[in-house]
Design a protein around this motif. Structure first.
Motif, PDB file in Angstrom:
ATOM      1  N   ALA A 141      60.656  32.677  48.832  1.00 49.69           N
ATOM      2  CA  ALA A 141      61.638  31.765  49.539  1.00 49.69           C
ATOM      3  C   ALA A 141      62.165  30.528  48.762  1.00 49.69           C
ATOM      4  O   ALA A 141      63.197  30.279  48.996  1.00 49.69           O
ATOM      5  N   ILE A 163      64.551  31.665  46.224  1.00 49.80           N
ATOM      6  CA  ILE A 163      66.042  31.940  46.424  1.00 49.80           C
ATOM      7  C   ILE A 163      66.547  30.706  46.968  1.00 49.80           C
ATOM      8  O   ILE A 163      67.937  30.540  46.731  1.00 49.80           O
ATOM      9  N   ALA A 164      65.891  29.798  47.544  1.00 49.88           N
ATOM     10  CA  ALA A 164      66.301  28.389  48.240  1.00 49.88           C
ATOM     11  C   ALA A 164      67.078  27.826  46.860  1.00 49.88           C
ATOM     12  O   ALA A 164      68.093  27.165  46.905  1.00 49.88           O
ATOM     13  N   ALA A 172      71.912  33.386  44.656  1.00 53.22           N
ATOM     14  CA  ALA A 172      70.708  33.657  45.522  1.00 53.22           C
ATOM     15  C   ALA A 172      70.630  35.027  46.127  1.00 53.22           C
ATOM     16  O   ALA A 172      69.309  35.694  46.299  1.00 53.22           O
ATOM     17  N   GLY A 224      67.914  37.677  45.419  1.00 59.38           N
ATOM     18  CA  GLY A 224      66.700  38.324  46.648  1.00 59.38           C
ATOM     19  C   GLY A 224      67.088  39.793  46.516  1.00 59.38           C
ATOM     20  O   GLY A 224      65.942  40.674  46.708  1.00 59.38           O
ATOM     21  N   ALA A 254      61.429  37.467  52.720  1.00 58.45           N
ATOM     22  CA  ALA A 254      61.945  36.013  52.358  1.00 58.45           C
ATOM     23  C   ALA A 254      63.732  35.883  52.162  1.00 58.45           C
ATOM     24  O   ALA A 254      64.284  35.132  52.460  1.00 58.45           O
ATOM     25  N   TRP A 264      66.231  33.598  54.689  1.00 61.63           N
ATOM     26  CA  TRP A 264      66.801  32.671  54.109  1.00 61.63           C
ATOM     27  C   TRP A 264      68.014  32.431  54.741  1.00 61.63           C
ATOM     28  O   TRP A 264      69.035  33.256  54.739  1.00 61.63           O
TER      29      TRP A 264
END
Length: 171
Positions: free
Chosen positions: A108, A111-112, A122, A126, A162, A166
């Motif tokens: 996570a 990706i953030a 992102a 992911g 995750a 998100w």
């Protein structure tokens, strides 16, 4: 005590004499010991109901088998829980294990971090990560024993969670 032999003893003496056994036995014919008997003269062995000594007895040892409790559990579990529910529990427990192991925070976070620059990047990270894990790792571990296959499912289930949790608009 009587000096006269009984009927059984006389009969046994006659049988032994006939078979050329004992001191009073009739001598065998001279030619009999080197010639083979004819087919009609061969004696067949007596057939008995007892098995031969030291022969394997198939019913003597118990045959190993799985206990009925273990063989009937999958049938009962299949009837109690639908296949979709089993899949959900399987994947949710693997994702929960990934969360508990700290794998979710790493995925996570990646990706953030990528999402602060570009939402498309992102999503590509992911979705691409999920597809890569599914193709390289999960596809090859599905046929393993159920417990080991469940452990191998943890990375994919955690990556999917995750990506699903998100939220790009939250920042």
């Amino acid at each position: 005590m009587t000096e006269q032999p009984g009927a059984d003893e006389l009969r046994m003496r006659a049988i032994l004499r006939k078979r050329h056994v004992g001191p009073n036995a009739d001598p065998p014919p001279a030619e009999e010991w080197w010639t083979e008997p004819a087919d009609d003269e061969t004696e067949e062995p007596e057939q008995s109901d007892r098995p031969a000594p030291f022969a394997a007895q198939p019913d003597y040892w118990p045959r190993p088998h799985m206990p009925a409790v273990l063989t009937s559990v999958p049938d009962r579990a299949a009837a109690a829980i639908s296949p979709g529910t089993r899949r959900l529990l399987y994947n949710a427990s693997a994702a929960g294990a990934g969360w508990g192991l700290g794998l979710y925070d790493q995925l996570a976070g990646a990706i953030a971090d990528c999402g602060q620059t570009s939402i498309g990047g992102a999503l590509v990270l992911g979705v691409g990560g999920c597809l890569l894990i599914a193709h390289v790792w999960d596809r090859r571990t599905r046929h393993w024993w159920p417990g080991i296959a469940w452990v191998a499912r943890i990375p994919l289930a955690t990556a999917v969670v995750a990506l699903a949790l998100w939220a790009p608009a939250s920042t």
